[in-house]
Design an enzyme around this catalytic site. Structure first.
Site, PDB file in Angstrom:
ATOM      1  N   LYS A 271       1.038  -1.253   0.115  1.00 11.93           N
ATOM      2  CA  LYS A 271      -0.130   0.185   0.040  1.00 11.93           C
ATOM      3  C   LYS A 271       0.968   1.137   0.005  1.00 11.93           C
ATOM      4  O   LYS A 271       1.704   1.324   0.702  1.00 11.93           O
ATOM      5  CB  LYS A 271      -0.844  -0.024   1.268  1.00 11.93           C
ATOM      6  CG  LYS A 271      -1.573   1.289   1.393  1.00 11.93           C
ATOM      7  CD  LYS A 271      -2.578   0.988   2.634  1.00 11.93           C
ATOM      8  CE  LYS A 271      -3.316   2.433   2.810  1.00 11.93           C
ATOM      9  NZ  LYS A 271      -4.115   2.412   3.755  1.00 11.93           N
ATOM     10  N   ASP A 276      -2.942   9.816   3.858  1.00  6.39           N
ATOM     11  CA  ASP A 276      -4.051   9.543   4.152  1.00  6.39           C
ATOM     12  C   ASP A 276      -5.098  10.551   4.990  1.00  6.39           C
ATOM     13  O   ASP A 276      -5.129  10.437   6.245  1.00  6.39           O
ATOM     14  CB  ASP A 276      -4.423   8.226   4.588  1.00  6.39           C
ATOM     15  CG  ASP A 276      -5.763   7.489   4.787  1.00  6.39           C
ATOM     16  OD1 ASP A 276      -6.604   8.273   4.311  1.00  6.39           O
ATOM     17  OD2 ASP A 276      -6.057   6.549   5.365  1.00  6.39           O
ATOM     18  N   LYS A 283     -10.439  12.413   8.465  1.00  6.31           N
ATOM     19  CA  LYS A 283      -9.974  11.799   9.674  1.00  6.31           C
ATOM     20  C   LYS A 283     -10.080  12.972  10.674  1.00  6.31           C
ATOM     21  O   LYS A 283      -9.892  14.291  10.086  1.00  6.31           O
ATOM     22  CB  LYS A 283      -8.508  11.325   9.781  1.00  6.31           C
ATOM     23  CG  LYS A 283      -8.478  10.083   8.817  1.00  6.31           C
ATOM     24  CD  LYS A 283      -6.989   9.758   9.069  1.00  6.31           C
ATOM     25  CE  LYS A 283      -6.859   8.119   8.055  1.00  6.31           C
ATOM     26  NZ  LYS A 283      -7.670   7.106   8.869  1.00  6.31           N
ATOM     27  N   ASP A 294       1.377   6.412   5.450  1.00  5.65           N
ATOM     28  CA  ASP A 294       0.279   5.345   5.060  1.00  5.65           C
ATOM     29  C   ASP A 294       0.912   4.640   3.829  1.00  5.65           C
ATOM     30  O   ASP A 294       0.209   3.868   3.046  1.00  5.65           O
ATOM     31  CB  ASP A 294      -1.055   5.958   4.687  1.00  5.65           C
ATOM     32  CG  ASP A 294      -2.019   5.107   5.054  1.00  5.65           C
ATOM     33  OD1 ASP A 294      -1.944   3.947   5.687  1.00  5.65           O
ATOM     34  OD2 ASP A 294      -3.322   5.271   4.592  1.00  5.65           O
ATOM     35  N   ASP A 353     -12.408   6.799   3.401  1.00  3.39           N
ATOM     36  CA  ASP A 353     -11.257   6.403   4.447  1.00  3.39           C
ATOM     37  C   ASP A 353     -10.805   5.137   4.374  1.00  3.39           C
ATOM     38  O   ASP A 353      -9.741   4.655   4.608  1.00  3.39           O
ATOM     39  CB  ASP A 353     -11.167   7.016   5.762  1.00  3.39           C
ATOM     40  CG  ASP A 353     -10.198   7.126   6.597  1.00  3.39           C
ATOM     41  OD1 ASP A 353      -9.233   7.167   5.934  1.00  3.39           O
ATOM     42  OD2 ASP A 353     -10.451   7.191   7.763  1.00  3.39           O
ATOM     43  N   GLU A 355      -9.706   3.478   2.061  1.00  2.51           N
ATOM     44  CA  GLU A 355      -9.062   3.670   0.395  1.00  2.51           C
ATOM     45  C   GLU A 355      -7.844   2.855   0.378  1.00  2.51           C
ATOM     46  O   GLU A 355      -7.632   2.499  -1.010  1.00  2.51           O
ATOM     47  CB  GLU A 355      -8.374   5.200   0.535  1.00  2.51           C
ATOM     48  CG  GLU A 355      -6.971   5.365   0.835  1.00  2.51           C
ATOM     49  CD  GLU A 355      -6.886   5.037   2.351  1.00  2.51           C
ATOM     50  OE1 GLU A 355      -7.887   5.176   3.161  1.00  2.51           O
ATOM     51  OE2 GLU A 355      -5.683   4.801   2.837  1.00  2.51           O
ATOM     52  N   ARG A 357      -7.609  -0.705   0.595  1.00  2.00           N
ATOM     53  CA  ARG A 357      -8.244  -1.705  -0.113  1.00  2.00           C
ATOM     54  C   ARG A 357      -8.594  -1.539  -1.343  1.00  2.00           C
ATOM     55  O   ARG A 357      -8.639  -2.328  -2.276  1.00  2.00           O
ATOM     56  CB  ARG A 357      -9.322  -2.234   0.882  1.00  2.00           C
ATOM     57  CG  ARG A 357     -10.494  -1.418   1.081  1.00  2.00           C
ATOM     58  CD  ARG A 357     -11.200  -1.705   1.952  1.00  2.00           C
ATOM     59  NE  ARG A 357     -10.932  -1.352   3.559  1.00  2.00           N
ATOM     60  CZ  ARG A 357     -11.477  -1.651   4.564  1.00  2.00           C
ATOM     61  NH1 ARG A 357     -12.747  -2.312   4.485  1.00  2.00           N
ATOM     62  NH2 ARG A 357     -11.025  -1.303   5.717  1.00  2.00           N
TER      63      ARG A 357
HETATM   64  N1  BES Z   1      -4.528   4.190   6.716  1.00  2.00           N
HETATM   65  C1  BES Z   1      -5.708   4.002   7.633  1.00  2.00           C
HETATM   66  C2  BES Z   1      -5.628   2.935   8.658  1.00  2.00           C
HETATM   67  C3  BES Z   1      -4.479   3.172   9.913  1.00  2.00           C
HETATM   68  C4  BES Z   1      -5.118   3.610  11.056  1.00  2.00           C
HETATM   69  C5  BES Z   1      -3.106   3.020   9.705  1.00  2.00           C
HETATM   70  C6  BES Z   1      -4.013   3.814  12.083  1.00  2.00           C
HETATM   71  C7  BES Z   1      -2.209   3.445  10.600  1.00  2.00           C
HETATM   72  C8  BES Z   1      -2.678   3.844  11.838  1.00  2.00           C
HETATM   73  C9  BES Z   1      -6.801   3.257   6.842  1.00  2.00           C
HETATM   74  O1  BES Z   1      -6.818   3.853   5.490  1.00  2.00           O
HETATM   75  C10 BES Z   1      -8.129   3.572   7.300  1.00  2.00           C
HETATM   76  O2  BES Z   1      -8.541   4.763   7.377  1.00  2.00           O
HETATM   77  N2  BES Z   1      -8.749   2.715   7.981  1.00  2.00           N
HETATM   78  C11 BES Z   1     -10.090   2.933   8.248  1.00  2.00           C
HETATM   79  C12 BES Z   1     -11.178   1.965   7.808  1.00  2.00           C
HETATM   80  C13 BES Z   1     -12.690   2.158   8.203  1.00  2.00           C
HETATM   81  C14 BES Z   1     -13.028   3.549   7.605  1.00  2.00           C
HETATM   82  C15 BES Z   1     -13.476   1.128   7.858  1.00  2.00           C
HETATM   83  C16 BES Z   1      -9.934   2.708  10.018  1.00  2.00           C
HETATM   84  O3  BES Z   1      -9.157   1.764  10.423  1.00  2.00           O
HETATM   85  O4  BES Z   1     -10.635   3.358  10.719  1.00  2.00           O
HETATM   86 ZN    ZN Z   2      -5.101   4.326   4.823  1.00  2.00          ZN
HETATM   87 MN    MN Z   3      -7.868   5.572   5.323  1.00  2.00          MN
END
Ligand code: BES
Ligand code: ZN
Ligand code: MN
Length: 506
Positions: A271, A276, A283, A294, A353, A355, A357
């Protein structure tokens, strides 16, 4: 990077700024090299032990001035901890602590015995490798944007000499050092990319950095631009990219270690979200800076590819990094949008968010459909939920190929980068059902890391597939052993080890 060499010699006769010996916890009369140094110092080490100042605890470093009793100016006694807990990972920790102690002492050239190769009972090459990894990684700093450098050493540690009495062991130690330095370099490459802020490391800048690594390492390099992604039908990746004025890139690095057998291959897909923000599903601002990292999965792939080229395993490796910035704007994708991935599946974007995947879906379709990958491992800072499940200690492993998962877990035990498997039971799949498309990009709060992985599993075609969620392990907020504050470089070393294991099996 730190220079590490091997010399045959006696540590009590060596003229260096400092020499490193070691001590197990609970030992009152040191033996071996530590005993020899103790005798030369007329029992100074034994006296420190007797007085409880040197206890041999893991991570302890006791400094003595030799005052002319030895050619070396100082002695560092590095604690090895309890003998029954001692292993290859202890060597990394002890070596990192010793190296930082030497730097604090402003030592320029220092010598060390090889921890664990004597009474520790470890294989000489493996011990030397771990020592090299620990020292090179423990000294890591990221201060290219600072005028005043971290710790402000007036002198960087330039050379560490591994001193060995037995000439028959020199070749094994030398080989171990070379492996260790190649693996450390992979990690350092990854750390540098993760620590670099997103205003400097855009998707195009990440591609340029990968190209430079490929050129130096002798890897094939190519890159896809947005018009090519469009032609290939990568609507899922392009949907994430459309909110940013920084164009996306799909970075393609290739290592051909078994050109006669093109099917003997594995794809590493990392990734590469250079920032992000969450997009329209933005966020909260607290801690958002961490999202400059990220692209840690992608960075670990770039680093690993470099070491793979250096080590030369008999297998073909494809390194793919979809590099994209996730931003909110007037052109950004919206919650509710429906996009189509390269394999024809439609996706309802319920949350912008989620993104990672979305970009990995198209990158994996490309690996399998265009590059004929037989095995795919993706690496991603994918979910906050993995931090809830495993904290900052272990990377989450999931996959549809138990064989590949087991190889990853085995590689992880070899490197000390902890990993733990979560299940992909079919029952979780219903959480991804969409009223408007073939699948939805989020599955709600329960088992968020698992539903994220199950989403990815829809885009792996017939390949054997495993997934690493590194959201809890890509950054560290403290110094511990060879891990320093900031980017960890995880799981670059494990990816290299995985590739070696697959090469040995195939
Ligand atoms: N990059 C984030 C996940 C992340 C969180 C990485 C904390 C490192 C530290 C990812 O893109 C994300 O935002 N995931 C969301 C998914 C949700 C919207 C289903 C999450 O984990 O909140
Ligand atoms: Zn992310
Ligand atoms: Mn995200």
């Amino acid at each position: 990077m730190l220079k590490i060499t091997v010399q045959i010699g006696d540590i009590t006769q060596a003229a260096f700024d400092a020499v490193v010996v070691n001590l197990f916890e609970g030992v009152s009369a040191p033996s071996g090299a530590t005993g020899a140094v103790d005798r030369a110092l007329e029992g100074a080490i034994s006296a420190l032990i007797a007085d409880g100042e040197a206890r041999g605890r893991e991570g302890e470093a006791t400094v003595l001035h030799t005052l002319g009793a030895l050619p070396a100016k100082r002695v560092v006694v590095a604690g090895l901890g309890k003998r029954e807990r001692f292993g290859i990972d202890t060597v990394r920790t002890v070596s990192a602590v010793a190296a930082r102690t030497l730097r604090r002492l402003n030592a320029k050239r220092a010598a060390s015995i090889v921890h664990g190769a004597g009474i520790g009972g470890l294989d000489a090459a493996a011990a030397a490798q771990a020592l090299a990894e620990g020292a090179a990684l423990g000294l890591y700093t990221f201060d290219r944007h600072k005028a005043r450098k971290a710790d402000e050493p007036t002198q960087e540690l330039e050379e560490l000499v591994l001193l060995e009495q037995d000439p028959a062991r020199a070749a094994a130690l030398q080989a171990g050092v070379e492996r260790g330095l190649a693996l450390a370099e992979a990690v350092i490459t990854a750390r540098d990319l993760v620590n670099e802020p997103a205003n400097i490391l855009s998707p195009i800048a990440l591609a340029t950095a990968a190209e430079q690594v490929a050129e130096e390492a002798g890897l094939a390099y190519s890159v896809l631009e947005p018009w090519q992604m469009k032609e290939l039908g990568m609507g899922s990746l392009l949907g994430v990219a459309q909110g940013s004025s920084n164009e996306p890139r799909l970075i393609v690095m290739e290592y051909f270690g078994d050109p006669e057998h093109p099917d003997n291959n594995v794809a590493l897909v990392g990734k590469g979200i250079t920032f992000d923000s969450g997009g329209i599903s933005i966020k909260p601002s607290a801690g958002m800076w961490e999202m400059k990292g990220d692209m840690a999965g992608g960075a670990s792939v770039v680093g690993a590819m470099k070491a793979i080229a250096a080590l030369g395993p008999r297998i073909n490796v494809l390194g793919l990094v979809p590099a994209v910035e996730n931003m909110p704007s007037g052109t950004a994708q919206r919650p509710g949008d429906v996009v189509k991935a390269m394999n024809g599946k439609t996706i309802e974007v319920d949350n912008t968010d989620a993104e990672g995947r979305l970009i990995l879906a198209d990158a994996m379709c490309y690996a399998v459909g265009e590059k004929h990958a037989k095995r795919v491992v993706d690496i991603a800072t994918l979910t906050g939920a993995i931090v809830v499940a495993l904290g900052h200690v272990a990377t989450g492993v999931m996959g549809t190929s138990q064989r590949l998962v087991d190889e990853l877990l085995g590689a992880s035990r070899d490197t000390g980068e902890k990993m733990w498997q979560l299940p992909l039971f079919d029952e979780y799949k219903r959480q991804l059902r969409s009223d408007y498309a073939d699948i939805k990009n989020v599955g709600g709060r329960p088992a968020g890391s698992i539903t994220a992985a199950l989403f990815l599993s829809e885009f792996t075609g017939p390949a054997e597939w495993a997934h690493l969620d590194i959201a809890g392990t890509f950054m560290s907020d403290r110094v511990h052993g060879h891990v320093v504050k900031g980017a960890t470089g995880v799981p670059a070393r494990t990816l290299v080890r995985l590739v070696e294991r697959l090469a040995a099996d195939g």
